[in-house]
Write a protein that holds these residues in place. Structure first.
Motif, PDB file in Angstrom:
ATOM      1  N   SER A   1       5.542 -12.750  -6.728  1.00 46.74           N
ATOM      2  CA  SER A   1       6.364 -11.603  -6.355  1.00 46.74           C
ATOM      3  C   SER A   1       5.612 -10.830  -5.282  1.00 46.74           C
ATOM      4  N   PHE A   2       6.267 -10.593  -4.158  1.00 48.85           N
ATOM      5  CA  PHE A   2       5.607  -9.955  -3.011  1.00 48.85           C
ATOM      6  C   PHE A   2       6.473  -8.834  -2.467  1.00 48.85           C
ATOM      7  N   THR A   3       5.841  -7.711  -2.157  1.00 50.54           N
ATOM      8  CA  THR A   3       6.480  -6.621  -1.435  1.00 50.54           C
ATOM      9  C   THR A   3       5.659  -6.339  -0.196  1.00 50.54           C
ATOM     10  N   GLY A   4       6.306  -6.380   0.965  1.00 48.05           N
ATOM     11  CA  GLY A   4       5.581  -6.146   2.207  1.00 48.05           C
ATOM     12  C   GLY A   4       6.399  -6.553   3.415  1.00 48.05           C
ATOM     13  N   SER A   5       5.702  -6.978   4.452  1.00 45.53           N
ATOM     14  CA  SER A   5       6.372  -7.258   5.719  1.00 45.53           C
ATOM     15  C   SER A   5       7.144  -8.569   5.678  1.00 45.53           C
ATOM     16  N   THR A   6       8.148  -8.659   6.534  1.00 44.16           N
ATOM     17  CA  THR A   6       8.951  -9.875   6.622  1.00 44.16           C
ATOM     18  C   THR A   6       8.111 -11.051   7.095  1.00 44.16           C
TER      19      THR A   6
ATOM     20  N   TRP B   1       0.800  -1.226   0.000  1.00 45.33           N
ATOM     21  CA  TRP B   1       0.000   0.000   0.000  1.00 45.33           C
ATOM     22  C   TRP B   1       0.832   1.276   0.000  1.00 45.33           C
ATOM     23  N   ASN B   2       2.135   1.209   0.218  1.00 41.77           N
ATOM     24  CA  ASN B   2       2.863   2.460   0.455  1.00 41.77           C
ATOM     25  C   ASN B   2       3.147   3.259  -0.819  1.00 41.77           C
ATOM     26  N   VAL B   3       3.389   2.591  -1.953  1.00 41.58           N
ATOM     27  CA  VAL B   3       3.515   3.290  -3.242  1.00 41.58           C
ATOM     28  C   VAL B   3       2.760   2.436  -4.255  1.00 41.58           C
ATOM     29  N   PRO B   4       1.443   2.484  -4.259  1.00 41.14           N
ATOM     30  CA  PRO B   4       0.647   1.464  -4.958  1.00 41.14           C
ATOM     31  C   PRO B   4       0.910   1.343  -6.448  1.00 41.14           C
TER      32      PRO B   4
ATOM     33  N   GLY C   1      13.157  -3.048   5.971  1.00 37.97           N
ATOM     34  CA  GLY C   1      14.537  -2.640   6.155  1.00 37.97           C
ATOM     35  C   GLY C   1      14.670  -1.680   7.323  1.00 37.97           C
ATOM     36  N   LYS C   2      15.884  -1.426   7.723  1.00 38.50           N
ATOM     37  CA  LYS C   2      16.177  -0.454   8.786  1.00 38.50           C
ATOM     38  C   LYS C   2      17.467   0.240   8.391  1.00 38.50           C
ATOM     39  N   SER C   3      17.367   1.153   7.449  1.00 41.60           N
ATOM     40  CA  SER C   3      18.548   1.686   6.759  1.00 41.60           C
ATOM     41  C   SER C   3      19.295   2.709   7.604  1.00 41.60           C
ATOM     42  N   PRO C   4      20.618   2.606   7.636  1.00 41.62           N
ATOM     43  CA  PRO C   4      21.427   3.583   8.364  1.00 41.62           C
ATOM     44  C   PRO C   4      21.838   4.756   7.484  1.00 41.62           C
ATOM     45  N   VAL C   5      22.042   5.889   8.124  1.00 38.76           N
ATOM     46  CA  VAL C   5      22.611   7.069   7.473  1.00 38.76           C
ATOM     47  C   VAL C   5      23.785   7.526   8.331  1.00 38.76           C
ATOM     48  N   VAL C   6      24.956   7.710   7.716  1.00 40.12           N
ATOM     49  CA  VAL C   6      26.162   8.092   8.438  1.00 40.12           C
ATOM     50  C   VAL C   6      26.559   9.504   8.019  1.00 40.12           C
TER      51      VAL C   6
ATOM     52  N   PHE D   1      11.610  11.114   6.656  1.00 39.74           N
ATOM     53  CA  PHE D   1      10.217  11.569   6.627  1.00 39.74           C
ATOM     54  C   PHE D   1       9.567  11.487   5.252  1.00 39.74           C
ATOM     55  N   PHE D   2      10.349  11.204   4.212  1.00 36.76           N
ATOM     56  CA  PHE D   2       9.784  11.033   2.865  1.00 36.76           C
ATOM     57  C   PHE D   2       8.689   9.961   2.892  1.00 36.76           C
ATOM     58  N   LEU D   3       7.564  10.278   2.325  1.00 41.24           N
ATOM     59  CA  LEU D   3       6.436   9.339   2.256  1.00 41.24           C
ATOM     60  C   LEU D   3       5.962   8.951   3.660  1.00 41.24           C
ATOM     61  N   GLN D   4       6.063   9.918   4.597  1.00 42.39           N
ATOM     62  CA  GLN D   4       5.624   9.703   5.984  1.00 42.39           C
ATOM     63  C   GLN D   4       6.447   8.620   6.683  1.00 42.39           C
ATOM     64  N   GLY D   5       7.613   8.313   6.137  1.00 45.64           N
ATOM     65  CA  GLY D   5       8.413   7.231   6.700  1.00 45.64           C
ATOM     66  C   GLY D   5       7.910   5.856   6.333  1.00 45.64           C
ATOM     67  N   GLN D   6       6.859   5.789   5.532  1.00 44.65           N
ATOM     68  CA  GLN D   6       6.273   4.510   5.111  1.00 44.65           C
ATOM     69  C   GLN D   6       6.996   4.037   3.852  1.00 44.65           C
ATOM     70  N   ASN D   7       8.249   3.692   4.039  1.00 46.84           N
ATOM     71  CA  ASN D   7       9.144   3.443   2.919  1.00 46.84           C
ATOM     72  C   ASN D   7      10.210   2.463   3.398  1.00 46.84           C
ATOM     73  N   CYS D   8      10.352   1.339   2.702  1.00 46.85           N
ATOM     74  CA  CYS D   8      11.298   0.313   3.151  1.00 46.85           C
ATOM     75  C   CYS D   8      12.743   0.776   3.036  1.00 46.85           C
TER      76      CYS D   8
END
Length: 419
Positions: free
Chosen positions: A246-251, A172-175, A274-279, A298-305
């Motif tokens: 093909s599936f995109t969603g929760s683990t 649902w996040n980028v339909p 995912g839980k992506s790091p930024v350095v 905050f892009f896409l309300q944080g609803q982004n893998c």
């Protein structure tokens, strides 16, 4: 059904007409009735947009039969030039109806308009890209060594063939964008498809279905079965007539799909959380890093893998970075995606909002320091403030788990001036 409120912002007549129409299932080249019905709501207001008919195992079975018939019949007999032309035609139809597709994702998902417009344009580009890629699908021929005993030679070659019937489960996040990412390469490869949009955001995929028909694709090449994941999605994963899923969603759901796919050893592609790091290093230009880091979360309300929600900041610039991030978050405009000023829209649902707020409250209880946001807005819709925590430990759920919301964890790091 409630009247259609959009926080005072107008929608195109085409979008209004689409919302007022009947929304069925696309099976075998025709819109057919489903066995159930779901309400579709605007997450920015909480009010009903429209209703869609849904299906389960029986409808998935019908779609598989239609897709197999198309795969064995007209679709496999088409030349690559004919398939290329069809996909380019679909891209042109999508261009003509770009406003409809954009506004449906805004209303259905809650995303800001600047994101929805970009993703619609990108979807058209993806269709055109894969239409061109059809012409470049080719095998290879290699010269093998002669057989030592008989001195005979052999011809060794590869031929790329379509997998067959593909089940595609869209999040649902980028339909629209995720649907095209799955659909376009499958069609280019010569597969037929059964699409299941998320029950939260089915509208832009249903509009796409009509455009597929208008483009002239043979019946059954693209089928759309709306429905719940536990019903339609589970039936797609387990169906013996589907060659790939093909599936995109929760683990957690991805694990269930892998188990269900074992029945006929179907191929599986998973894009999970995912839980992506930024350095941020001490020589970073903070005038660029601050908005970049903020929007990574905050892009896409944080609803982004791919959301960059774990921030590792060198000690030398940590305090200045956090102050800048807090100021940026505080200045962000939250609102309806139809408002051009909106930078962050709502969470997808009440249930997801409650989940995100649970992480926010849990972080405070775990000892993290709140420096920005931290609350659900007291207004209609599912709005959560862009939230920033510091003093985060590696053992905290805030740091370890995917929140899928506008929540940032900043680690002060261990860097020193001379390090």
């Amino acid at each position: 059904m409630s009247a259609l409120p959009f926080d005072g912002h107008a929608i195109a007549p085409e979008t209004q007409a689409f919302l007022a129409s009947t929304h069925q299932l696309l099976i075998g080249g025709a819109w057919v009735e489903g066995s159930g019905e779901l309400a579709v709501t605007d997450p920015a207001t909480g009010l009903e947009l429209t209703r869609v008919q849904t299906g389960g195992a029986a409808e998935v079975d019908r779609a598989v039969i239609a897709a197999r018939r198309a795969f064995d019949g007209p679709w496999s007999r088409m030349t690559v030039a004919e398939r290329t032309a069809l996909m380019h035609r679909l891209a042109r139809i999508m261009e003509q109806h770009a406003t409809l597709l954009t506004q449906l994702d805004i209303l259905d998902n809650g995303m800001p308009g600047f994101i929805a417009g970009l993703t619609t344009a990108n979807c058209v580009e993806m269709i055109d890209y894969y239409a061109g890629a059809i012409m470049r699908i080719e095998g290879t021929t290699t010269a093998p060594p002669r057989h030592i005993a008989t001195e005979t030679e052999a011809l060794t070659y590869t031929l790329r063939e379509p997998v067959g019937v593909v089940g595609q489960i869209v999040p649902w996040n980028v339909p629209l964008s995720t649907a095209i990412l799955k659909l376009a390469p499958a069609l280019a490869a010569g597969c037929t498809v059964i699409l299941k949009p998320s029950e939260e955001t089915p509208l832009s995929v249903l509009a796409l279905g009509q455009m597929v028909l208008d483009a002239g694709f043979p019946a059954g090449v693209v089928n759309i079965v709306n429905g719940l994941g536990a019903e339609a999605g589970a039936a797609i994963a387990a169906h013996p007539g589907i060659d790939k899923v093909s599936f995109t969603g929760s683990t957690a759901t991805g694990r269930r799909i892998v188990s269900a796919a074992l029945g006929n050893l179907k191929k599986v592609s998973l894009e999970l959380g995912g839980k992506s790091p930024v350095v941020i290093m001490p020589d970073a230009d903070l005038s660029l890093a601050i908005p970049g880091v903020a929007m990574a979360t905050f892009f896409l309300q944080g609803q982004n893998c791919m959301a960059g929600t774990r921030i590792f900041a060198h000690a030398d610039i940590h305090d200045e970075l956090v102050a800048g991030l807090a100021a940026f978050a505080g200045a962000m405009t939250l609102g309806h995606g139809l408002d051009p000023a909106t930078m962050q829209g709502p969470m997808i649902s009440d249930a997801h909002t409650a989940k995100v707020m649970g992480y926010i409250e849990g972080a405070r209880e775990s000892g993290a320091t709140l420096v920005a946001g931290g609350a659900r807005l007291d207004r209609p819709g599912n709005f959560v403030q862009p939230t920033i925590y510091t003093d985060c430990r590696p053992d905290m759920a805030l740091v370890r788990e995917e929140i899928f919301g506008p929540v940032m964890a900043v680690d002060p790091g261990t860097g020193a001036t001379d390090g």
